[in-house]
Scaffold this motif. Structure first.
Motif, PDB file in Angstrom:
ATOM      1  N   ARG A  35      29.000  73.399  58.854  1.00 50.76           N
ATOM      2  CA  ARG A  35      28.028  73.537  57.768  1.00 50.76           C
ATOM      3  C   ARG A  35      27.801  72.180  57.114  1.00 50.76           C
ATOM      4  O   ARG A  35      28.746  71.413  56.903  1.00 50.76           O
ATOM      5  N   GLU A  36      26.547  71.916  56.773  1.00 49.87           N
ATOM      6  CA  GLU A  36      26.172  70.678  56.117  1.00 49.87           C
ATOM      7  C   GLU A  36      25.318  70.996  54.901  1.00 49.87           C
ATOM      8  O   GLU A  36      24.801  72.108  54.758  1.00 49.87           O
ATOM      9  N   ALA A  37      25.185  70.020  54.007  1.00 50.08           N
ATOM     10  CA  ALA A  37      24.415  70.224  52.778  1.00 50.08           C
ATOM     11  C   ALA A  37      23.914  68.892  52.277  1.00 50.08           C
ATOM     12  O   ALA A  37      24.433  67.820  52.630  1.00 50.08           O
ATOM     13  N   LEU A  38      22.862  68.960  51.455  1.00 45.68           N
ATOM     14  CA  LEU A  38      22.362  67.797  50.745  1.00 45.68           C
ATOM     15  C   LEU A  38      22.852  67.866  49.302  1.00 45.68           C
ATOM     16  O   LEU A  38      22.666  68.876  48.623  1.00 45.68           O
ATOM     17  N   GLY A  39      23.493  66.808  48.842  1.00 46.62           N
ATOM     18  CA  GLY A  39      24.011  66.763  47.480  1.00 46.62           C
ATOM     19  C   GLY A  39      23.265  65.754  46.641  1.00 46.62           C
ATOM     20  O   GLY A  39      23.146  64.582  47.025  1.00 46.62           O
ATOM     21  N   ARG A  40      22.763  66.171  45.512  1.00 47.49           N
ATOM     22  CA  ARG A  40      22.012  65.286  44.627  1.00 47.49           C
ATOM     23  C   ARG A  40      22.913  64.754  43.518  1.00 47.49           C
ATOM     24  O   ARG A  40      23.703  65.491  42.942  1.00 47.49           O
ATOM     25  N   LEU A  41      22.760  63.473  43.224  1.00 46.23           N
ATOM     26  CA  LEU A  41      23.497  62.818  42.159  1.00 46.23           C
ATOM     27  C   LEU A  41      22.525  62.366  41.078  1.00 46.23           C
ATOM     28  O   LEU A  41      21.353  62.064  41.358  1.00 46.23           O
ATOM     29  N   ALA A  42      23.014  62.313  39.841  1.00 44.13           N
ATOM     30  CA  ALA A  42      22.182  61.810  38.751  1.00 44.13           C
ATOM     31  C   ALA A  42      21.966  60.309  38.884  1.00 44.13           C
ATOM     32  O   ALA A  42      20.921  59.779  38.494  1.00 44.13           O
ATOM     33  N   ALA A  43      22.941  59.598  39.424  1.00 39.24           N
ATOM     34  CA  ALA A  43      22.845  58.149  39.614  1.00 39.24           C
ATOM     35  C   ALA A  43      23.736  57.763  40.782  1.00 39.24           C
ATOM     36  O   ALA A  43      24.645  58.517  41.176  1.00 39.24           O
ATOM     37  N   ALA A  44      23.473  56.601  41.357  1.00 44.81           N
ATOM     38  CA  ALA A  44      24.286  56.126  42.478  1.00 44.81           C
ATOM     39  C   ALA A  44      25.731  55.944  42.041  1.00 44.81           C
ATOM     40  O   ALA A  44      26.007  55.460  40.944  1.00 44.81           O
ATOM     41  N   ASP A  45      26.647  56.342  42.904  1.00 48.29           N
ATOM     42  CA  ASP A  45      28.072  56.269  42.585  1.00 48.29           C
ATOM     43  C   ASP A  45      28.773  55.492  43.699  1.00 48.29           C
ATOM     44  O   ASP A  45      28.916  55.999  44.816  1.00 48.29           O
ATOM     45  N   PRO A  46      29.222  54.264  43.430  1.00 51.16           N
ATOM     46  CA  PRO A  46      29.863  53.470  44.484  1.00 51.16           C
ATOM     47  C   PRO A  46      31.239  53.984  44.887  1.00 51.16           C
ATOM     48  O   PRO A  46      31.770  53.566  45.923  1.00 51.16           O
ATOM     49  N   PHE A  47      31.829  54.874  44.103  1.00 53.34           N
ATOM     50  CA  PHE A  47      33.162  55.375  44.422  1.00 53.34           C
ATOM     51  C   PHE A  47      33.117  56.537  45.414  1.00 53.34           C
ATOM     52  O   PHE A  47      34.164  56.963  45.891  1.00 53.34           O
ATOM     53  N   LEU A  48      31.946  57.061  45.708  1.00 55.80           N
ATOM     54  CA  LEU A  48      31.819  58.088  46.730  1.00 55.80           C
ATOM     55  C   LEU A  48      31.685  57.405  48.088  1.00 55.80           C
ATOM     56  O   LEU A  48      30.595  57.005  48.497  1.00 55.80           O
ATOM     57  N   GLU A  49      32.794  57.258  48.766  1.00 56.72           N
ATOM     58  CA  GLU A  49      32.816  56.535  50.031  1.00 56.72           C
ATOM     59  C   GLU A  49      32.533  57.487  51.181  1.00 56.72           C
ATOM     60  O   GLU A  49      32.836  58.683  51.117  1.00 56.72           O
ATOM     61  N   THR A  50      31.958  56.943  52.232  1.00 58.98           N
ATOM     62  CA  THR A  50      31.692  57.740  53.419  1.00 58.98           C
ATOM     63  C   THR A  50      32.979  57.948  54.206  1.00 58.98           C
ATOM     64  O   THR A  50      33.928  57.162  54.118  1.00 58.98           O
ATOM     65  N   ARG A  51      32.986  59.044  54.953  1.00 63.73           N
ATOM     66  CA  ARG A  51      34.096  59.393  55.849  1.00 63.73           C
ATOM     67  C   ARG A  51      35.408  59.625  55.119  1.00 63.73           C
ATOM     68  O   ARG A  51      36.486  59.429  55.672  1.00 63.73           O
ATOM     69  N   ARG A  52      35.327  60.052  53.867  1.00 61.47           N
ATOM     70  CA  ARG A  52      36.528  60.459  53.121  1.00 61.47           C
ATOM     71  C   ARG A  52      36.323  61.867  52.607  1.00 61.47           C
ATOM     72  O   ARG A  52      35.215  62.250  52.238  1.00 61.47           O
ATOM     73  N   ASP A  53      37.412  62.644  52.598  1.00 60.22           N
ATOM     74  CA  ASP A  53      37.327  64.014  52.116  1.00 60.22           C
ATOM     75  C   ASP A  53      37.325  64.035  50.592  1.00 60.22           C
ATOM     76  O   ASP A  53      38.077  63.299  49.945  1.00 60.22           O
ATOM     77  N   TYR A  54      36.496  64.912  50.033  1.00 57.97           N
ATOM     78  CA  TYR A  54      36.452  65.144  48.597  1.00 57.97           C
ATOM     79  C   TYR A  54      36.379  66.651  48.348  1.00 57.97           C
ATOM     80  O   TYR A  54      35.801  67.393  49.149  1.00 57.97           O
ATOM     81  N   VAL A  55      36.982  67.071  47.244  1.00 56.27           N
ATOM     82  CA  VAL A  55      36.743  68.418  46.730  1.00 56.27           C
ATOM     83  C   VAL A  55      35.561  68.308  45.775  1.00 56.27           C
ATOM     84  O   VAL A  55      35.636  67.621  44.755  1.00 56.27           O
ATOM     85  N   ILE A  56      34.457  68.972  46.125  1.00 54.10           N
ATOM     86  CA  ILE A  56      33.200  68.800  45.406  1.00 54.10           C
ATOM     87  C   ILE A  56      32.842  70.106  44.700  1.00 54.10           C
ATOM     88  O   ILE A  56      32.857  71.178  45.309  1.00 54.10           O
TER      89      ILE A  56
END
Length: 321
Positions: free
Chosen positions: A259-280
């Motif tokens: 499953r995939e999804a598009l996630g919208r942010l209010a502003a760019a966040d440099p701490f959201l790194e690619t290829r790392r797991d997050y609880v969202i």
């Protein structure tokens, strides 16, 4: 001067001495017979010193230092409810900031039920504690639903988009890509499932045995082709024995769920790194048609869920079940 009779003189002396002795005796009795205060059989309890109220949760560092263990910290926060529910909730948030805070059962208890219902940041606090517990979202959602906490899975939202539109969803996901959609950054999220993989690890001493045996000899005889003759040679046999003591171990491995999804942010966040797991934690906004090729059996292209990200947290390596 006439002489008094001896009997009269003796009587006067006796009378005077008796009166003087009697006066002294009464005076001494008055001083000595006063009742002395009795010793107290039971000491009156000393008044306990006033309990130190401790630092205010407004000073988060001092409050966390006073209650170093998660259980003590949550208990101190709960006691503040008697004076101020706002102060108590702030204290609980200070407790939950610690990575060691995994007391999800205490947070979901009756003491905090009203706060979980009315506090706008309650869902994000729960997501943070889930991440501290390892981020096993599927298992934690079952616990939340048993307590009627309205946070749901991405799979449920995709299956019934009209039912779950505008509700909270929680997922474990990796950021595959981050782009600007207009003025708002958009993340391409790939959902991850967490599973435990078992293996064996060597512990203690190991034993190893190597054995080599050799057999040799001659064989004589007659053949039609060679006539009389003898054949000699040897055979070597090797045997190896290896013994070790092991114990089972389990590692948490994340894998894509599909499953995939598009996630919208209010502003760019440099701490959201690619290829790392997050609880969202996110709000489900519905399904969006992608630009893929359409099939003959459908009028629209494939759809992808769209989420508004409320918060994200790095999961701990060890999961709490």
């Amino acid at each position: 001067m006439p002489r008094l009779p001896m009997l009269t003189l003796l009587g006067a002396l006796v009378t005077g001495c008796g009166a003087a002795h009697s006066h002294v005796a009464l005076e001494d009795r008055a001083l000595t017979d006063a009742p002395a205060p009795l010793p107290a059989l039971v000491q009156a309890p000393a008044r306990p010193p006033a309990e130190d109220p401790g630092p205010s949760p407004q000073d988060s560092r001092a409050f966390a230092a006073r209650y170093p263990t998660p259980a003590l910290c949550e208990g101190a926060a709960r006691r503040l409810q008697g004076t101020s529910r706002d102060e108590a909730w702030l204290a609980l948030k200070v407790c939950a900031d610690s990575p060691a805070f995994t007391q999800l059962g205490a947070v979901l208890g009756s003491a905090w039920a009203e706060d979980l219902r009315v506090r706008p940041d309650a869902a994000n606090l729960i997501a943070r504690v889930v991440a501290h517990r390892g981020g096993s979202v599927d298992g934690e959602l079952r616990l939340l639903h048993a307590r009627k906490v309205p946070i749901f899975s991405l799979a449920s939202a995709i299956a019934q988009p009209d039912t779950y539109r505008g509700r909270y969803v929680m997922l474990r996901a990796q950021v595959a890509d981050q782009r600007l959609d207009g003025e708002r950054p958009t993340l391409w999220l790939v959902e991850q499932g967490l599973q435990s993989v078992g293996s064996h690890r060597e512990v203690g001493m190991t034993f190893r045995t190597d054995t080599v045996s050799e057999t040799s000899g001659d064989l004589g005889g007659r053949t039609v082709l060679t006539g009389e003759g003898r054949v000699g040679g040897s055979v070597v046999t090797r045997e190896r024995t290896y013994q070790s003591t092991t114990e089972p171990t389990y590692d948490n491995i994340s894998d894509e769920t599909g499953r995939e999804a598009l996630g919208r942010l209010a502003a760019a966040d440099p701490f959201l790194e690619t290829r790392r797991d997050y609880v969202i934690l996110a709000r489900f906004d519905g399904l969006r048609v992608t630009s893929g090729m359409t099939n003959d059996d459908e009028d629209e292209g494939p759809k992808i869920p769209v989420l508004t990200i409320v918060g994200y947290h790095l999961p701990q390596a060890l999961a709490v079940y």
